[in-house]
Enzyme design. Sequence first.
Site, PDB file in Angstrom:
ATOM      1  N   ASP A  91      43.336  -4.580 -20.638  1.00 54.62           N
ATOM      2  CA  ASP A  91      43.639  -5.071 -21.979  1.00 54.62           C
ATOM      3  C   ASP A  91      43.189  -4.043 -23.009  1.00 54.62           C
ATOM      4  O   ASP A  91      42.560  -3.038 -22.682  1.00 54.62           O
ATOM      5  CB  ASP A  91      43.009  -6.435 -22.219  1.00 54.62           C
ATOM      6  CG  ASP A  91      41.496  -6.418 -22.139  1.00 54.62           C
ATOM      7  OD1 ASP A  91      40.907  -5.331 -22.169  1.00 54.62           O
ATOM      8  OD2 ASP A  91      40.906  -7.505 -22.039  1.00 54.62           O
ATOM      9  N   SER A  92      43.509  -4.289 -24.255  1.00 46.04           N
ATOM     10  CA  SER A  92      43.280  -3.281 -25.291  1.00 46.04           C
ATOM     11  C   SER A  92      41.874  -3.303 -25.858  1.00 46.04           C
ATOM     12  O   SER A  92      41.456  -2.347 -26.513  1.00 46.04           O
ATOM     13  CB  SER A  92      44.266  -3.507 -26.437  1.00 46.04           C
ATOM     14  OG  SER A  92      43.946  -4.709 -27.138  1.00 46.04           O
ATOM     15  N   GLY A  93      41.142  -4.400 -25.663  1.00 48.39           N
ATOM     16  CA  GLY A  93      39.851  -4.582 -26.309  1.00 48.39           C
ATOM     17  C   GLY A  93      39.932  -5.347 -27.610  1.00 48.39           C
ATOM     18  O   GLY A  93      38.911  -5.757 -28.164  1.00 48.39           O
ATOM     19  N   GLY A  94      41.151  -5.561 -28.099  1.00 50.69           N
ATOM     20  CA  GLY A  94      41.296  -6.225 -29.390  1.00 50.69           C
ATOM     21  C   GLY A  94      40.755  -7.643 -29.404  1.00 50.69           C
ATOM     22  O   GLY A  94      40.032  -8.031 -30.324  1.00 50.69           O
ATOM     23  N   PHE A  95      41.074  -8.432 -28.384  1.00 50.51           N
ATOM     24  CA  PHE A  95      40.624  -9.825 -28.357  1.00 50.51           C
ATOM     25  C   PHE A  95      39.106  -9.900 -28.367  1.00 50.51           C
ATOM     26  O   PHE A  95      38.511 -10.727 -29.066  1.00 50.51           O
ATOM     27  CB  PHE A  95      41.185 -10.540 -27.131  1.00 50.51           C
ATOM     28  CG  PHE A  95      40.752 -11.975 -27.031  1.00 50.51           C
ATOM     29  CD1 PHE A  95      41.382 -12.955 -27.771  1.00 50.51           C
ATOM     30  CD2 PHE A  95      39.703 -12.344 -26.199  1.00 50.51           C
ATOM     31  CE1 PHE A  95      40.976 -14.287 -27.690  1.00 50.51           C
ATOM     32  CE2 PHE A  95      39.296 -13.664 -26.112  1.00 50.51           C
ATOM     33  CZ  PHE A  95      39.936 -14.638 -26.852  1.00 50.51           C
ATOM     34  N   GLN A 186      52.427 -11.301 -31.452  1.00 51.21           N
ATOM     35  CA  GLN A 186      51.528 -12.295 -32.015  1.00 51.21           C
ATOM     36  C   GLN A 186      52.317 -13.261 -32.906  1.00 51.21           C
ATOM     37  O   GLN A 186      53.535 -13.222 -32.939  1.00 51.21           O
ATOM     38  CB  GLN A 186      50.405 -11.602 -32.804  1.00 51.21           C
ATOM     39  CG  GLN A 186      49.423 -10.827 -31.947  1.00 51.21           C
ATOM     40  CD  GLN A 186      48.493 -11.750 -31.150  1.00 51.21           C
ATOM     41  OE1 GLN A 186      48.498 -12.972 -31.311  1.00 51.21           O
ATOM     42  NE2 GLN A 186      47.702 -11.153 -30.272  1.00 51.21           N
ATOM     43  N   ASP A 263      47.389 -14.058 -16.543  1.00 45.85           N
ATOM     44  CA  ASP A 263      45.986 -13.821 -16.185  1.00 45.85           C
ATOM     45  C   ASP A 263      45.151 -14.904 -16.835  1.00 45.85           C
ATOM     46  O   ASP A 263      45.554 -15.476 -17.852  1.00 45.85           O
ATOM     47  CB  ASP A 263      45.502 -12.443 -16.657  1.00 45.85           C
ATOM     48  CG  ASP A 263      45.074 -12.470 -18.120  1.00 45.85           C
ATOM     49  OD1 ASP A 263      43.874 -12.655 -18.393  1.00 45.85           O
ATOM     50  OD2 ASP A 263      45.937 -12.323 -19.020  1.00 45.85           O
ATOM     51  N   CYS A 301      44.766 -25.567   3.205  1.00 49.90           N
ATOM     52  CA  CYS A 301      44.463 -24.224   2.714  1.00 49.90           C
ATOM     53  C   CYS A 301      43.902 -23.375   3.853  1.00 49.90           C
ATOM     54  O   CYS A 301      43.045 -23.832   4.615  1.00 49.90           O
ATOM     55  CB  CYS A 301      43.456 -24.290   1.571  1.00 49.90           C
ATOM     56  SG  CYS A 301      42.950 -22.658   0.941  1.00 49.90           S
ATOM     57  N   CYS A 303      42.257 -20.443   3.433  1.00 52.62           N
ATOM     58  CA  CYS A 303      41.275 -19.464   2.955  1.00 52.62           C
ATOM     59  C   CYS A 303      40.010 -19.507   3.809  1.00 52.62           C
ATOM     60  O   CYS A 303      39.770 -20.459   4.566  1.00 52.62           O
ATOM     61  CB  CYS A 303      40.937 -19.704   1.485  1.00 52.62           C
ATOM     62  SG  CYS A 303      39.766 -21.053   1.172  1.00 52.62           S
ATOM     63  N   CYS A 306      37.878 -22.723   3.343  1.00 54.76           N
ATOM     64  CA  CYS A 306      38.426 -23.948   3.927  1.00 54.76           C
ATOM     65  C   CYS A 306      38.475 -23.889   5.447  1.00 54.76           C
ATOM     66  O   CYS A 306      38.391 -24.927   6.118  1.00 54.76           O
ATOM     67  CB  CYS A 306      39.819 -24.212   3.361  1.00 54.76           C
ATOM     68  SG  CYS A 306      39.802 -24.750   1.628  1.00 54.76           S
ATOM     69  N   HIS A 332      38.322 -19.626  -2.631  1.00 54.83           N
ATOM     70  CA  HIS A 332      39.269 -20.739  -2.518  1.00 54.83           C
ATOM     71  C   HIS A 332      40.173 -20.827  -3.743  1.00 54.83           C
ATOM     72  O   HIS A 332      41.403 -20.947  -3.609  1.00 54.83           O
ATOM     73  CB  HIS A 332      38.543 -22.075  -2.339  1.00 54.83           C
ATOM     74  CG  HIS A 332      39.491 -23.228  -2.491  1.00 54.83           C
ATOM     75  ND1 HIS A 332      40.356 -23.612  -1.497  1.00 54.83           N
ATOM     76  CD2 HIS A 332      39.758 -24.011  -3.571  1.00 54.83           C
ATOM     77  CE1 HIS A 332      41.120 -24.600  -1.947  1.00 54.83           C
ATOM     78  NE2 HIS A 332      40.770 -24.864  -3.198  1.00 54.83           N
TER      79      HIS A 332
END
Length: 381
Positions: A91-95, A186, A263, A301, A303, A306, A332
């Site tokens: 990500d850009s770091g803006g958030f 945005q 994400d 599941c 995994c 599980c 999981h």
Amino acid sequence: MAFEFNILTTRKRARLGRIRTDHGTIQTPAFMPVGTQGTVKALGPDDLEATGSRMILANTYHLMLRPGHELVRRRGGLHEFMSWPHPILTDSGGFQVFSLAKLRRISDQGVSFRSHLDGSLQYLDPAESIAVQESLGSDVMMCFDECPPYPAEKSEVEAAVKRTGLWAEACLRARKTGAALFGIVQGGVHEDLRTMSAEHLTALPFEGFALGGLSVGESKEEMHRTMDFAIPLLPEGKPRYMMGVGGVEDLVEGVIMGADMFDCVMPTRNARNGQAITRFGRVVIKNRIYAEDDRPLDPDCGCYACRNFSRAYLRHLYQARELLAYRLLTIHNLTYYQELMSGLREAIASDSLVEFRTQFYQNHQEGFDRHCNQRGNSAAL
């Protein structure tokens, strides 16, 4: 650096696709676990691969402050540094600048702020954000943008849209490598501002586009309405990325609306808070009803958690604050997320999305009803 996106199949707005990078290929729609500081919390790269994850997100802001992007560059880039051979999006770091930093001062040129770690004075602008991401060696970089809070005055959101557009152009000018660069639309929950932002950004030569400023406090209804309106504003032939959107129902609805990438910290954060996400809803493992429950979290599941451990054992680990609890629950949750995405891809390929969606909500409603009954029986005891 190579980047290629191909759409293989479409079903109304839903798309089955493929992204190729120098670090491998991912099938879309795809979910990316969040590896904020060069690690997905509680997991090693082998654990992460075993969940089916093939692309992760790393955080420009955090890695810039610690250990420093130049240190990472000197060690061969983030892939080498964290021993992850598959694609990485940064990500850009803006958030983070707008949500974590103290005493920030913003202008059309960039942002001065105090580090949340030690209070040191820092500066980030479009050119520096791109330079940091190029030092990290990511496969996909995000434009530096301004993510307005929710709620906010419409005038504030409009100012963020205009500044995000200026910064997007500056990011393109600053790019020196062949890494893919995504623009970020945005506009909050305002359709006219989303349109304004999309019209500006989609005229620029980005390899993909994202919707930012979602899942920041608005209601589910507002978020889904905004996604439904804004996703078609993004070019059909390029990846469409929903930043920070990751509730399981959001993934299902987002895929149906035409999104390709997601994400969210939800599956990993929930695991550390003792919540397992299953096809039948959430299992809050600390609850007393699981103290002598010998079943796995989800019998369907496959995994590692599980296959090998009971709910009773996982509850014991979590109550004892043993670190293994966080690892097993995270394995999981991410496995479930990746299996959900795989199921969505298969449903697109077989033209059975309607049936998949119906079964998904039916399973979750049955799980909710069962949970309420268990709570009632437990209280009666």
